[in-house]
Design an enzyme around this catalytic site. Structure first.
Site, PDB file in Angstrom:
ATOM      1  N   PHE A 111       0.832  -1.197   0.000  1.00 27.68           N
ATOM      2  CA  PHE A 111       0.000   0.000   0.000  1.00 27.68           C
ATOM      3  C   PHE A 111       0.866   1.246   0.000  1.00 27.68           C
ATOM      4  O   PHE A 111       2.051   1.224   0.345  1.00 27.68           O
ATOM      5  CB  PHE A 111      -0.965   0.004   1.189  1.00 27.68           C
ATOM      6  CG  PHE A 111      -0.312   0.211   2.532  1.00 27.68           C
ATOM      7  CD1 PHE A 111      -0.190   1.479   3.082  1.00 27.68           C
ATOM      8  CD2 PHE A 111       0.198  -0.872   3.249  1.00 27.68           C
ATOM      9  CE1 PHE A 111       0.415   1.669   4.315  1.00 27.68           C
ATOM     10  CE2 PHE A 111       0.792  -0.699   4.487  1.00 27.68           C
ATOM     11  CZ  PHE A 111       0.901   0.584   5.016  1.00 27.68           C
ATOM     12  N   CYS A 112       0.250   2.348  -0.430  1.00 30.09           N
ATOM     13  CA  CYS A 112       0.913   3.649  -0.444  1.00 30.09           C
ATOM     14  C   CYS A 112      -0.180   4.702  -0.342  1.00 30.09           C
ATOM     15  O   CYS A 112      -1.309   4.385   0.021  1.00 30.09           O
ATOM     16  CB  CYS A 112       1.751   3.814  -1.714  1.00 30.09           C
ATOM     17  SG  CYS A 112       0.809   3.575  -3.240  1.00 30.09           S
ATOM     18  N   THR A 113       0.118   5.926  -0.660  1.00 31.89           N
ATOM     19  CA  THR A 113      -0.850   6.995  -0.456  1.00 31.89           C
ATOM     20  C   THR A 113      -2.052   6.875  -1.390  1.00 31.89           C
ATOM     21  O   THR A 113      -3.195   6.874  -0.946  1.00 31.89           O
ATOM     22  CB  THR A 113      -0.180   8.365  -0.652  1.00 31.89           C
ATOM     23  OG1 THR A 113       1.033   8.404   0.075  1.00 31.89           O
ATOM     24  CG2 THR A 113      -1.085   9.480  -0.174  1.00 31.89           C
TER      25      THR A 113
ATOM     26  N   CYS B 189       2.518   1.427  -4.743  1.00 26.68           N
ATOM     27  CA  CYS B 189       2.250   0.022  -4.409  1.00 26.68           C
ATOM     28  C   CYS B 189       1.910  -0.793  -5.633  1.00 26.68           C
ATOM     29  O   CYS B 189       2.041  -2.027  -5.627  1.00 26.68           O
ATOM     30  CB  CYS B 189       1.176  -0.100  -3.332  1.00 26.68           C
ATOM     31  SG  CYS B 189      -0.292   0.899  -3.561  1.00 26.68           S
TER      32      CYS B 189
ATOM     33  N   ILE C 214      -4.135   4.395   0.496  1.00 24.28           N
ATOM     34  CA  ILE C 214      -4.669   4.807   1.792  1.00 24.28           C
ATOM     35  C   ILE C 214      -5.871   5.732   1.619  1.00 24.28           C
ATOM     36  O   ILE C 214      -6.872   5.618   2.337  1.00 24.28           O
ATOM     37  CB  ILE C 214      -3.584   5.507   2.624  1.00 24.28           C
ATOM     38  CG1 ILE C 214      -2.420   4.557   2.904  1.00 24.28           C
ATOM     39  CG2 ILE C 214      -4.156   6.033   3.944  1.00 24.28           C
ATOM     40  CD1 ILE C 214      -1.177   5.258   3.410  1.00 24.28           C
TER      41      ILE C 214
END
Length: 265
Positions: free
Chosen positions: A183-185, A190, A212
């Site tokens: 995951f990432c922002t 990701c 996210i």
């Protein structure tokens, strides 16, 4: 205070051999619409984060969708009282998310994705639907992770995304026999990370669809603690997508207006 400024973030990996010509076109469109933010273009795709009046922002996206390559764009939305960008920049770069790993081409096929609702359910039950242990892998930079992340997320303390490939080689054995959700922002980092992990032989790997911010948008934010760092003047967003509080100001050099890894917020 009225939160009537629409903020959007969006990306798509799609071949753009005409990136330079697109730069001029999109710069003119965004400027005429009085939008502010950043658009990054590369031969691998587009990544943008913009803010302004709702009609202007959505009209810009509608115009983009006329191009068949962008017809399925689905920006993530949040709201603020003021525009959190100071200018409108459109740039052509080598990669819209710099990994320095040319073999990774998401436009040729992405890794499987898991929806926010599914990840929330997996984290609540402690395993995936096959009974396999689930781990979340934070692909962001260390100073971003320090503002908030999923409970018990794996954090390799990288300082830039180009450090992810060697970090993976060093820690790959720790991920074996687990279901890994990167995951990432907003999803862009990701996505590349998940493809790389699969190419490195990890079988049960997923990317969190929309990152996210989409998790905040579609769930109650459970299993996530803290805020989400964003690369604009809001600095962090809370789980309800309101402006959060920065726990500690990072070094100025660590948060450029247009970071090389183009986080897509």
């Amino acid at each position: 205070m009225n939160n009537n400024v629409l903020n959007i973030s969006c990306y798509k990996f799609v071949p753009l051999p005409d990136a330079q010509a697109l730069r001029d076109l999109l710069q003119a469109r965004a400027t005429n619409a009085q939008l502010k933010g950043t658009i990054l273009l590369a031969e691998e795709g587009i990544n943008f984060f913009l803010a302004g009046p709702v009609d202007a922002v959505r009209g810009f996206v509608d115009a983009l969708r006329i191009d068949a390559r962008f017809a399925d764009l689905q920006p993530k939305e949040s709201w603020s009282a003021t525009v959190p960008f100071r200018k409108m920049l459109v740039k052509v770069k080598r990669e819209i998310i710099r990994m320095d790993h040319p073999a990774i081409q998401p436009s040729e096929g992405r890794a499987p994705a898991v929806t926010p609702a599914t990840l929330r359910r997996w984290l609540a039950q402690g395993h995936d639907d096959s009974g396999r242990p689930v781990v979340t892998l934070d692909t962001r930079n260390a100073f971003e992770v320090d503002e908030g992340t999923f409970d018990n997320a794996i954090d390799w303390r990288i300082d830039k995304f180009t450090e992810f490939p060697p970090a993976l080689k060093a820690h790959k054995a720790d991920l074996a026999e687990k279901t890994v959700v990167s995951f990432c922002t907003g999803g862009i980092r990701c996505e590349k990370a998940a493809i790389l992990m699969r190419e490195e032989g990890l079988t049960h790997v997923y990317q969190l669809e929309g990152g996210i911010l989409k998790y905040f948008e579609e769930t109650d934010g459970a299993h996530y603690h803290g805020g989400c760092f964003v690369f604009d003047e809001r600095r962090t967003l809370a789980a309800d997508l309101s402006t959060g509080t920065l726990s500690a100001a990072p070094e100025k050099s660590a948060t450029p207006a247009i970071p090389d890894f183009a986080p897509n917020k």
